[in-house]
Design an enzyme around this catalytic site. Sequence first.
Site, mmCIF file in Angstrom:
data_model
loop_
_atom_site.group_PDB
_atom_site.id
_atom_site.type_symbol
_atom_site.label_atom_id
_atom_site.label_comp_id
_atom_site.label_asym_id
_atom_site.label_seq_id
_atom_site.Cartn_x
_atom_site.Cartn_y
_atom_site.Cartn_z
ATOM 1 N N ASP A 16 0.825 -1.212 0.000
ATOM 2 C CA ASP A 16 0.000 0.000 0.000
ATOM 3 C C ASP A 16 0.858 1.261 0.000
ATOM 4 O OD1 ASP A 16 0.991 -0.212 2.553
ATOM 5 O OD2 ASP A 16 -0.898 0.246 3.567
ATOM 6 N N ASN A 56 -4.562 4.419 3.674
ATOM 7 C CA ASN A 56 -5.420 3.639 4.561
ATOM 8 C C ASN A 56 -6.897 3.940 4.364
ATOM 9 O OD1 ASN A 56 -3.403 2.165 6.037
ATOM 10 N ND2 ASN A 56 -2.836 4.106 6.989
ATOM 11 N N HIS A 97 -17.910 14.208 -41.255
ATOM 12 C CA HIS A 97 -18.870 14.163 -40.157
ATOM 13 C C HIS A 97 -19.863 13.019 -40.324
ATOM 14 C CE1 HIS A 97 -19.645 17.897 -42.739
ATOM 15 N NE2 HIS A 97 -20.215 16.900 -43.362
#
Length: 454
Positions: free
Chosen positions: A102, A224, A360
Amino acid sequence: MALNVVILAAGKGTRMRSDLPKVLHPIAHKSMVQHVIDTAHNVGSDAIQLVYGYGGEKLQSVLGEQQLNWVLQAEQLGTGHAVAQANSNIADDDTVLILYGDVPLIQASTLEALLAAREENGLAILTVNLPNPTGYGRIVREANKVVGIIEQKDANAEQLAINEINTGIMAAPGKQLKAWLGQLSSNNAQGEYYLTDIVAMAHRDGVAITTAQPDSAIEVEGANNRVQLAQLERAYQARAAEKLMLEGANLRDPARIDIRGEVSVGMDVMIDVNVIMQGKVTIGNNVTIGAGAILIDCEISDNAEIKPYSIVESAKVGAEASAGPFARLRPGAELKRDAHIGNFVEMKKAVLGEGSKAGHLAYIGDAQIGSGVNIGAGTITCNYDGANKHLTVIEDNVFVGSDTQLVAPVTIGKGATLGAGSTITKDVAADELVITRVKQRHLTGWPRPVKLKK
């Protein structure tokens, strides 16, 4: 002497309020633990021990194909206990580098400095000085030499005043590490086996203890909860944005860009706000990327332009070419030099040749289009028959009128012209004009429908 990396990844992460194991939460579209694994590889690890606990099946489903030794910590009894679970995979002459799943922003250069600072058969610990060290274990020194680490809950007033803290990252000799782990006690405020206690043991045994520090404290910060996760994300993005600018990119606002992979840029690249770049993205010189564009696993060549809110995924954009605004290049699409697609044009598994244009509102799929071709508004390559995909080939200098459907498989020869509103089901020879629309009729005095009264 092998470098054996132990990554601690057994925690549930209760404060994340998630069923996902903490280390699988992402930073820049990649799990925290994957960042750590990648860094371990970058420092030349010979083996990686992944100590896991909660959510082991999820971890293995995400990481299972990688070269890892999976080590179960069935009970969460502290960091020392966690490392001890890997003892059987550690050789006496290994250098053991202990990392945390972590703590995703740790840099390979920092770990290389830590390993370089370690004396032969010595212990090296990564420390950092914080203005507010509350919550962290303090580095205890005597005559400037490290003699131990004291955890916050076990520290006295004098020790709490120490600003140098333990990051938990360390490099230790395999034989001594295993011996120290066997001597750990849970006689402390937490009732856990602290890995940090091995520092005092090393001092007791006369083992040389050295330290190194990262360039920035953010490298050793963990997550955490989701607030801390977001803070690490921003730190990662700031660092990634800085790297791009040093390589030659102008970022309209470095705080409003997301980099989620490996991005390389040439000189004088202009990137507007809210651009997302994911996977492996290569951008050439003098490229302009408009606001809100999304680039995924793609190549953008010199002097090309991706206009605002366009998506380029697993595709190639050639030199001088342009896409957008609001264009989508899907996997297998390629714009050749000076080709252009405009707003609401989608391409997939198709090539638009040099100088060709689809201005387009068109869909181009499973198509090979030559150079100098004009694709009118509303054109569709009808590539799917309900079971299989088929190819449309449009050769050089073809003019495709608006609202044309090309029912594949079909080939349009060089210089042909397709009239607006046509549905093309057969091959067209070079230089032919083809019109398939119904003949226009004029009905005078036509009564328009009238709404029924309610």
